[in-house]
Design a protein around this motif. Structure first.
Motif, mmCIF file in Angstrom:
data_model
loop_
_atom_site.group_PDB
_atom_site.id
_atom_site.type_symbol
_atom_site.label_atom_id
_atom_site.label_comp_id
_atom_site.label_asym_id
_atom_site.label_seq_id
_atom_site.Cartn_x
_atom_site.Cartn_y
_atom_site.Cartn_z
ATOM 1 N N THR A 1 -1.726 11.522 -6.876
ATOM 2 C CA THR A 1 -3.146 11.619 -6.550
ATOM 3 C C THR A 1 -3.804 10.249 -6.692
ATOM 4 O O THR A 1 -3.290 9.354 -7.371
ATOM 5 N N HIS A 2 -4.954 10.093 -6.064
ATOM 6 C CA HIS A 2 -5.685 8.836 -6.203
ATOM 7 C C HIS A 2 -6.205 8.647 -7.626
ATOM 8 O O HIS A 2 -6.401 7.506 -8.071
ATOM 9 N N ALA A 3 -6.403 9.741 -8.340
ATOM 10 C CA ALA A 3 -6.813 9.633 -9.747
ATOM 11 C C ALA A 3 -5.674 9.114 -10.615
ATOM 12 O O ALA A 3 -5.909 8.445 -11.634
ATOM 13 N N GLN A 4 -4.427 9.388 -10.224
ATOM 14 C CA GLN A 4 -3.275 8.932 -11.003
ATOM 15 C C GLN A 4 -2.943 7.465 -10.759
ATOM 16 O O GLN A 4 -2.387 6.800 -11.639
ATOM 17 N N ALA A 5 -3.263 6.950 -9.589
ATOM 18 C CA ALA A 5 -2.838 5.598 -9.213
ATOM 19 C C ALA A 5 -3.240 4.530 -10.231
ATOM 20 O O ALA A 5 -2.386 3.749 -10.668
ATOM 21 N N TRP B 1 -0.896 2.340 -4.971
ATOM 22 C CA TRP B 1 -2.030 2.929 -4.261
ATOM 23 C C TRP B 1 -1.596 3.481 -2.896
ATOM 24 O O TRP B 1 -2.101 4.520 -2.444
ATOM 25 N N GLN C 1 -7.809 -1.146 -10.249
ATOM 26 C CA GLN C 1 -8.504 -0.609 -9.078
ATOM 27 C C GLN C 1 -7.998 -1.259 -7.795
ATOM 28 O O GLN C 1 -7.670 -2.443 -7.764
ATOM 29 N N ARG C 2 -7.968 -0.501 -6.736
ATOM 30 C CA ARG C 2 -7.401 -0.962 -5.469
ATOM 31 C C ARG C 2 -8.034 -2.267 -4.976
ATOM 32 O O ARG C 2 -7.339 -3.181 -4.519
ATOM 33 N N ALA D 1 -0.338 6.851 -3.283
ATOM 34 C CA ALA D 1 -1.429 7.832 -3.382
ATOM 35 C C ALA D 1 -1.943 8.207 -1.996
ATOM 36 O O ALA D 1 -2.239 9.382 -1.725
ATOM 37 N N ASP D 2 -2.032 7.217 -1.103
ATOM 38 C CA ASP D 2 -2.470 7.503 0.263
ATOM 39 C C ASP D 2 -1.496 8.446 0.974
ATOM 40 O O ASP D 2 -1.904 9.268 1.801
#
Length: 403
Positions: free
Chosen positions: A228-232, A219, A205-206, A222-223
């Protein structure tokens, strides 16, 4: 090997040997020779699957991702029919187009140019580490060297906190066991896998990751919308899944090579630049990752036999890397050899994206050891660690004789 439309099939030889038995896992070389000599394509009766052990055929199948897919799972379990025990890896267990974006994000992050900033840092860490080792008359090359050094430097590079790093090894051990059958090795890891998997997932998690590591860069991608943020977090997890055990067992394999062929240590001491060759030769000779599965996307003719659509095929990377059809004196650990072309990191679009990181870890350590240590001597009985996918050591007692 020629991969093309189905042709009239000849009889495919069969072997009634369990490649995941304790006996074969402890010493796969006799089985590998039997596999190669049986033919290019062999039916493994125990699991009703096909196997390949010759270099030419394994190499050709690995690069043919259109014919032999990874997205049905790189283990015995077939994701077309069975639910995986954890969400599939976006790198290892996908094919284009789903494989493309995660791969394109990681490649520049883990490329040699991007790792230059780590070279000096890891060289200094290796100096301190080897100084500590030389304070002791004997060490275990597995526990005290191969496990300890990567767990110091690699999680830092990813951006993990210090606490809980001991979870990485049992997590990776279970992951690689789970690529094989549901045997006693898989059963052994089930008791703790919930705990260690939860810890690993939390580290992806970030908010847990430091702002300057590989994880933060994923991350950031993803931004930007590259993934995607789900893939990060799943991509960060891929680093933690495949980036520790493989390096640990590679370093142990290198040290075993020098213990088994002490003349090669003198070669490295005379020319420390051969540390990179030593790493790749150990990947060829020891093959920490021994096997991976693929699944046929259509009926595929292979050397007179046919792999039917939907069937699993087990590629023996360790066997291919010691195939005398490809390698001269293949059972020798030899720094005079050009080991490039080995399939120890896979081949083609699924070739290990983190291999440059593992190579830098090993090279940083070997350069300092070569300067500070005159001889590496076996100091006790080595013991293998059994894993369904990895060729590993549980213990390798050595004596480091200071220069």
């Amino acid at each position: 090997m020629t991969l093309h439309a189905p042709a009239p099939a000849t009889a495919v030889p069969s072997l009634d040997v369990d490649p995941f038995s304790d006996e074969v896992l402890a010493d796969p070389l006799p089985f590998h020779e039997q596999l190669r000599e049986s033919g290019p394509l062999v039916r493994l009766e125990r699991y009703d699957i096909f196997g390949m052990g010759r270099y030419e055929d394994v190499h050709a199948a690995l690069v043919d991702w259109q014919g032999f897919q990874s997205s049905a799972g790189v283990g015995l379990s077939n994701f077309r029919r069975e639910k995986p025990w954890r969400p599939p890896s976006l790198l290892l267990e996908t094919d284009p187009p789903h494989h493309d974006a995660p791969r394109h994000v990681l490649e520049p992050i883990l490329a040699p140019r991007a790792l230059r900033s780590l070279r000096e840092q890891w060289a200094a860490a290796a100096e301190t580490f080897v100084e500590e080792l030389l304070q002791r008359s004997e060490v275990d090359a597995v526990r005290d060297i191969a496990e300890t050094f990567p767990l110091r430097v690699f999680p830092d590079a990813v951006g993990l906190p210090d606490e809980g790093r001991e979870h990485l090894l049992p997590y990776g051990d279970h992951l690689f066991n789970a690529f094989g059958p549901d045997n006693h090795l898989v059963e052994k890891g089930k008791a703790r896998i919930g705990e260690v998997a939860a810890w690993v997932d939390a580290q992806c998690q970030r908010e847990v990751l430091t702002p300057d590591g590989f994880g933060a860069q994923i991350w950031a991608a993803a931004d930007r919308g590259d993934i995607t943020h789900a893939q990060a977090p799943t991509i960060v997890r891929s680093l933690l899944s495949a980036g520790v055990d493989t390096t640990v067992h590679a370093i142990a394999g290198i040290l075993n090579g020098f213990v088994s062929f002490p003349g090669e240590w003198s070669v490295l001491r005379a020319d420390p630049d051969r540390a990179r060759v030593a790493f790749d030769e150990a990947i060829r000779w020891e093959s920490p990752v021994q096997t991976f599965f693929r699944t046929a996307t259509r009926d595929i003719a292979v050397a007179g036999g046919v792999v039917p659509e939907g069937d699993k095929i087990l590629m023996f990377l360790g066997s291919a890397n010691r195939d005398p059809r490809r390698w001269q004196d293949p059972h020798r650990f030899d720094l005079g050899r050009d080991p490039s072309g080995h399939v120890g990191f896979g081949m083609g679009i699924h070739q290990c994206v983190g291999q440059h990181v593992a190579r830098l870890e090993a090279e940083s350590l070997l350069r300092v050891l070569a300067r500070r240590v005159e001889r590496i001597e076996l100091a006790g009985e080595p013991r293998r660690h059994l894993n369904n996918t990895m060729r590993a050591w549980a213990s390798l007692p050595v004596r480091l004789v200071a220069a």
